[in-house]
Design an enzyme around this catalytic site. Structure first.
Site, PDB file in Angstrom:
ATOM      1  N   ILE A 148       2.444  -2.635   7.301  1.00  0.00           N
ATOM      2  CA  ILE A 148       2.376  -1.234   6.870  1.00  0.00           C
ATOM      3  C   ILE A 148       3.060  -1.007   5.530  1.00  0.00           C
ATOM      4  O   ILE A 148       3.061   0.106   5.014  1.00  0.00           O
ATOM      5  CB  ILE A 148       3.004  -0.299   7.933  1.00  0.00           C
ATOM      6  CG1 ILE A 148       4.455  -0.695   8.214  1.00  0.00           C
ATOM      7  CG2 ILE A 148       2.184  -0.287   9.197  1.00  0.00           C
ATOM      8  CD1 ILE A 148       5.177   0.265   9.138  1.00  0.00           C
ATOM      9  N   GLY A 149       3.643  -2.051   4.962  1.00  0.00           N
ATOM     10  CA  GLY A 149       4.287  -1.896   3.667  1.00  0.00           C
ATOM     11  C   GLY A 149       4.804  -3.216   3.142  1.00  0.00           C
ATOM     12  O   GLY A 149       4.989  -4.178   3.886  1.00  0.00           O
ATOM     13  N   GLY A 174       7.496  -4.621  -0.178  1.00  0.00           N
ATOM     14  CA  GLY A 174       8.332  -4.277  -1.321  1.00  0.00           C
ATOM     15  C   GLY A 174       8.993  -5.496  -1.917  1.00  0.00           C
ATOM     16  O   GLY A 174       8.623  -6.637  -1.638  1.00  0.00           O
ATOM     17  N   SER A 214      11.834  -6.737  -1.314  1.00  0.00           N
ATOM     18  CA  SER A 214      12.648  -7.575  -0.429  1.00  0.00           C
ATOM     19  C   SER A 214      11.879  -8.157   0.738  1.00  0.00           C
ATOM     20  O   SER A 214      12.383  -9.045   1.413  1.00  0.00           O
ATOM     21  CB  SER A 214      13.830  -6.752   0.105  1.00  0.00           C
ATOM     22  OG  SER A 214      13.369  -5.598   0.762  1.00  0.00           O
ATOM     23  N   GLY A 215      10.667  -7.676   0.996  1.00  0.00           N
ATOM     24  CA  GLY A 215       9.908  -8.253   2.095  1.00  0.00           C
ATOM     25  C   GLY A 215       8.800  -7.354   2.587  1.00  0.00           C
ATOM     26  O   GLY A 215       8.559  -6.276   2.049  1.00  0.00           O
ATOM     27  N   VAL A 273       6.877  -5.193   5.748  1.00  0.00           N
ATOM     28  CA  VAL A 273       7.233  -4.381   6.904  1.00  0.00           C
ATOM     29  C   VAL A 273       6.037  -4.320   7.842  1.00  0.00           C
ATOM     30  O   VAL A 273       4.916  -4.035   7.409  1.00  0.00           O
ATOM     31  CB  VAL A 273       7.663  -2.958   6.482  1.00  0.00           C
ATOM     32  CG1 VAL A 273       8.055  -2.137   7.705  1.00  0.00           C
ATOM     33  CG2 VAL A 273       8.817  -3.013   5.492  1.00  0.00           C
ATOM     34  N   LYS A 311      11.097  -5.542   9.494  1.00  0.00           N
ATOM     35  CA  LYS A 311      11.136  -5.959   8.095  1.00  0.00           C
ATOM     36  C   LYS A 311      11.419  -7.451   8.033  1.00  0.00           C
ATOM     37  O   LYS A 311      12.460  -7.919   8.497  1.00  0.00           O
ATOM     38  CB  LYS A 311      12.221  -5.180   7.355  1.00  0.00           C
ATOM     39  CG  LYS A 311      12.308  -5.496   5.866  1.00  0.00           C
ATOM     40  CD  LYS A 311      13.340  -4.584   5.226  1.00  0.00           C
ATOM     41  CE  LYS A 311      13.416  -4.816   3.721  1.00  0.00           C
ATOM     42  NZ  LYS A 311      14.423  -3.926   3.111  1.00  0.00           N
ATOM     43  N   ASP A 313      20.069   2.457  -4.330  1.00  0.00           N
ATOM     44  CA  ASP A 313      18.626   2.520  -4.563  1.00  0.00           C
ATOM     45  C   ASP A 313      18.055   3.770  -3.907  1.00  0.00           C
ATOM     46  O   ASP A 313      17.069   3.722  -3.185  1.00  0.00           O
ATOM     47  CB  ASP A 313      17.934   1.271  -4.029  1.00  0.00           C
ATOM     48  CG  ASP A 313      16.523   1.106  -4.612  1.00  0.00           C
ATOM     49  OD1 ASP A 313      15.731   0.359  -4.015  1.00  0.00           O
ATOM     50  OD2 ASP A 313      16.219   1.737  -5.635  1.00  0.00           O
TER      51      ASP A 313
END
Length: 994
Positions: free
Chosen positions: A691-692, A694, A696-697, A699, A713, A817
């Site tokens: 579902i996502g 970014g 860092s990894g 999800v 994640k 962030d």
């Protein structure tokens, strides 16, 4: 000896001072000592006074000077509940609302409050179960625990309050189902349980026994099943709110027996069947809202017979039939929203003649016939929205005199004839949409009087004549779209004065003459489409100086001359100069294959890929050599593609093996009581569940065997070269998230359930947030779902989460962030701060802020001093949060080509200086209803983004300022029951997106 004597004397003096203050004052000082008072609000609590009756927040009885009231609302106090207050024997009123009281509330703390009649602990950070001792207080009539973190079920003791009148447990973390024993509280006048994560269950029919009830607020309580008919017996009920649940079945006919009801809110459920008759006999009814259900059949004929009915919302249902004729007899109707149904037939001819109609939204139906001539007879109509119907005939002449109109949207009907001249010049109109009709005639010069026009959308009609030069006076015009009409003549030079113009689309008309020069004011123009007209002359070089132009289509004209070199300055997503009479060489940037289709049909252009250049001697050998090179290149490309495909297949096979190692070797570390195992998590790590993704990894969404959902994640592998080059490792990010989230317990911080590790594979399991991130929702086509009250609540939630990190964690935590994509939204659009992969604790050693090795954060959110010094503290987060507030107010990205070299902060500042506040507010927001709140929130955002860190307020102060934004307005529009008046709520209007 002398020193000893002085010490004894000093102690004696202290004793004298303390003995001069009565016992109640000593209890109050003891309470103060247990609290932090950062704003020094209790500075006048002086132990030298003989009585505390003149202290801040203290009131005493007229006789005897005993303390009867302690009101410390909104003073920024922090600490545990001050139990010593309950030792004041005659204390009848106690309010600590809108502070940061952050402990549990044990029975021993409240049991001594025997005289207490009014207890308000709302909007704090109290945790733990609801105390049984509250129900044993013999005089307690008002109990408000709204907006805390109380958890667990409502205890059975809460069914035994002896004299309770107002019980508010809104917005806590209460679980189990709403208990039936609340029906025993026959003295109740208000029962407010909204927005708690109760387990799915029905509304207890026993609530129909509360014969004195005036307010029943049960929104967002996870109710299922039918509405109990017994609720119809609540003869004193003024406010019934069952919205935002999962109720099904029919609306019971007994609802029509609520003889005292003022408002009925049933929206956002799954109710079905017809709307029952009987609403017309409700003599006090002002508002009824059953939107976003599955209601069907015709509206009852008596619906509009209620004598004081002001607002009717039945949009987004399956209602059929015609609009009841009774609507034209109503003398009080202000707002009628029936869009997104299946209504048919024509509207009553005298609609609007008798009622002060301000909003009429009947979009997305099958309505036909004429727009009633009387629609604005009362002269107060502000919004006329009839999108996607079958209306025909001419625009009523009366609309040209309707000077209150602000939005007119008549897209996709069958309207025809000339638009009345005065209609073009309405002074408050900012959105005019006539697309997809058969209007004819010209644009009247009277349009110069429409000083607020921002969007003119008249595509796909039969408008003719020239564009009047008076349009150059529309200083706020952002979009002029008039394609597919019969407009003719040249473009008036006055259009070059439109400094706010962002989109100009006039394609497929009969416009002629040369293209405009002197367009230096078009600094915000992003789209220019003049295709398929009869323009002549050369392309103005000035077009290449427009800073944000990314769509340029001049195809299908009679343009001549060469292509200006200045066009190479543009960053174009769409570029088309085809089918003109251009000549000369192409600018070097455009001599690439990606621009091949941008210049078709221009015989005078000379470039190799056009195939129109004359062939000189010796070119045959050259072309043969080129053909050979192309063949070699094509063969190499084919080999490369096959190699990449094979590598990708092997890589996926390898990654799949990496994802599913021996499950027995996984290590699970839990931070809460879990109802699942690591095996369920591992089974969900499939690409179909992503579902996502970014920095860092990835999800994943994991659906567990018990039906619950979590977000998983999976951090990127630790061997990534770019991670090594940045001097950060995945291990660092993993440790940061685990160390940070594992010990945090706050309603506005995303919950970390557990972590799983196996060799260098690391998983973090979070609570699932069904509405995703604020950034994704705000900047998508669903942004209209976020009305102002929702955006305000999101800002306050996120601020409270960050305030907890900065002020309540030891040592304080800096997120590093903060951005809209790291603010996640639950099913009720409650906000929680997430993604602590770069969070660091601030070292409390008095040596200044900690210097980081690299810049963490996201473009547009990074504080100016952080970008240059790499020194991080809480002020960096406050700047980023200020940018989030500006996003919520403007609806714009933190960086956007529209801003040129500026970011959102600088753009807002400049735009406000040049054009005022209204220019920067998101047009999806209803400024009319919420102007004051929006302006105050905007000011808070700008204060947070001050270039000097010392000028930025603390997050605790930001929370207080945001609370004051709503608190001040709440006092202005609050009803007698203490609940915000529904008439000021912003409504979700899917057709209002502009």
């Amino acid at each position: 000896m002398a020193l000893a004597a002085l010490a004894v004397l000093f102690l004696f003096q202290l004793c004298r001072l303390s003995l001069s203050l009565n016992q109640e004052g000593l209890y109050l000082l003891q309470a103060k000592r247990g609290l932090e008072d950062p704003d020094n609000a209790l500075s006048d609590w002086n132990p030298r006074d003989s009585t505390p009756c003149n202290w801040t927040g203290i009131a005493c009885s007229s006789a005897g000077a005993t303390v009867t009231s302690v009101d410390l609302t909104g003073l920024g106090l922090t600490g545990p509940f001050p139990a010593s207050l309950c030792r004041i024997p005659n204390l009848a009123f106690l309010s600590l609302s809108w502070n940061n009281i952050n402990s549990s509330l044990p029975d021993s703390a409240v049991a001594p409050c025997a005289a207490l009649a009014h207890l308000d602990l709302s909007q704090n950070l109290l945790v733990g179960p609801l105390p049984d001792a509250l129900a044993a207080l013999p005089s307690l009539a008002h109990l408000d625990l709204t907006g805390n973190n109380f958890s667990g079920p409502i205890p059975p003791s809460f069914g035994r309050f002896p004299v309770i009148q107002d019980l508010s447990l809104v917005a806590n973390l209460l679980t189990s189902t709403v208990p039936a024993f609340l029906g025993n509280l026959t003295t109740l006048r208000q029962l407010n349980l909204s927005y708690n994560p109760f387990a799915p269950g029905g509304i207890p029919p026993s609530l129909g026994n509360l014969s004195s009830l005036e307010v029943l607020w049960l929104a967002g309580c996870n109710f299922i099943g039918d509405i109990p008919p017994s609720l119809g017996g609540l003869s004193k009920l003024a406010d019934l709110d069952l919205s935002t649940n999962a109720l099904s079945g029919r609306i019971p006919e007994s609802i029509a027996n609520l003889s005292s009801v003022i408002q009925i809110e049933l929206y956002n459920n799954s109710l079905s069947g017809p709307v029952p008759p009987g609403f017309g006999k409700l003599s006090s009814l002002l508002r009824v809202d059953a939107s976003m259900n599955h209601l069907e059949g015709p509206l009852p004929e008596d619906l509009f017979d209620a004598p004081f009915l002001e607002s009717v919302h039945f949009y987004s249902n399956r209602i059929t039939g015609s609009v009841p004729s009774g609507v034209s007899r109503s003398t009080s109707l202000i707002e009628l929203r029936l869009f997104a149904n299946r209504l048919n037939g024509s509207l009553p001819a005298d609609l609007g003649k008798n009622s002060p109609l301000m909003v009429l939204d009947l979009s997305d139906n099958l309505l036909s016939g004429d727009i009633p001539q009387s629609i604005c007879d009362r002269g107060v109509l502000e919004e006329l929205l009839l999108i996607d119907n079958l209306f025909s005939g001419r625009l009523p002449e009366g609309l040209s005199r309707c000077r209150t109109l602000t939005r007119v949207r008549l897209r996709n009907n069958q309207l025809s004839g000339e638009v009345p001249a005065g209609f073009w010049g309405l002074p408050h109109l900012w959105l005019l949409e006539l697309r997809g009709n058969s209007f004819s005639g010209g644009i009247s010069p009277v349009i110069s009087s429409a000083a607020n026009l921002s969007k003119i959308l008249i595509d796909d009609n039969q408008f003719s004549g020239s564009i009047p030069s008076e349009m150059g006076a529309l200083s706020k015009l952002y979009e002029f779209s008039a394609s597919n009409n019969r407009l003719s003549g040249p473009l008036p030079s006055s259009l070059g004065n439109l400094a706010e113009l962002g989109q100009l689309d006039l394609h497929h008309n009969f416009l002629s003459g040369e293209l405009l020069r002197g367009i230096q004011s078009w600094k915000k123009l992003s789209e220019l489409n003049l295709a398929d007209n009869e323009f002549t002359g050369r392309i103005p070089p000035e077009l290449g100086d427009l800073p944000v132009l990314n769509y340029l289509d001049l195809s299908g004209n009679l343009l001549t001359g060469d292509i200006p070199l200045q066009l190479q300055n543009l960053k174009l997503n769409e570029f088309n100069l085809s089918n003109n009479d251009l000549s000369g060489p192409l600018p070097p940037l455009f001599s690439r294959d990606i621009y091949r289709d941008s210049f078709l049909g221009n015989p005078g252009l000379c470039h190799e890929f056009s195939g129109l250049c004359p062939v000189s001697r010796g070119t045959g050998d050259r072309h043969g050599f080129i053909w050979l090179l192309r063949s070699i290149f094509m063969m190499a490309t084919l080999i490369f593609v096959v190699g990449v495909a094979w590598f990708f297949w092997r890589y996926r096979k390898y990654k799949k093996a990496q994802l599913t190692p021996d499950k027995s070797k996984w290590t699970l570390t839990s931070f809460h009581k879990l109802g699942f195992s690591e095996y369920e998590i591992l089974d969900c790590l499939d690409e179909d569940n992503v579902i996502g993704s970014g920095g860092s990894g990835k999800v994943y969404k994991a659906v567990l065997s018990n039906g619950e959902m979590v977000a998983v994640k999976k951090l990127w592998g630790a061997s990534k070269k770019d991670v090594e080059n940045a001097n950060q490792s995945v291990d660092d990010g993993f440790a940061a998230e685990v160390a940070t989230l594992g010990k945090i317990r706050h309603k506005n911080i995303v919950k970390l359930w557990c972590c799983c590790t196996h060799k260098d594979c690391k998983l973090l399991v979070y609570e699932f947030m069904p509405n995703g991130s604020l950034g994704d929702l705000l900047h998508s086509n669903k942004g209209a779902l976020l009305d102002w009250p929702t955006r305000y609540k999101i800002a306050l939630d996120a601020a409270e989460g960050l305030s907890y990190l900065h002020h309540d964690c030891m040592p304080p935590i800096v997120h590093r962030d903060v951005k809209s994509n790291n603010i996640l939204l639950d099913g009720e659009y409650g906000a929680k701060v997430a993604d602590f992969g770069v969070a660091k604790t601030v070292e409390m050693m008095g040596k200044g802020p900690k210097s980081m090795s690299v810049i963490a954060g996201s473009c547009g959110y990074i504080a100016p001093e952080y970008a240059y010094t790499l020194r991080v503290n809480e002020k960096s987060d406050i700047y980023s949060f200020g940018v989030v507030i500006l996003e919520l107010v403007t609806g714009k990205f933190p960086v956007d080509p529209e801003f040129g070299e500026k970011d959102l902060v600088k753009w807002v500042t400049c735009a406000m200086e040049q054009n005022g506040v209204d220019h920067v507010i998101d047009p999806k927001l209803d400024v009319r209803q919420h102007r004051e709140e929006i302006n105050k929130a905007l000011s808070i955002g700008l204060l947070c983004t001050s270039s000097l860190p010392i000028n930025r307020p603390s997050m605790r102060r930001v929370v207080k300022m945001l609370q004051e934004v709503r608190a001040e307005n709440k006092t202005q529009i609050e009803t007698k029951d203490g609940k915000l008046s529904p008439y000021y709520r912003e409504e979700v209007d899917p057709n209002s997106s502009v």
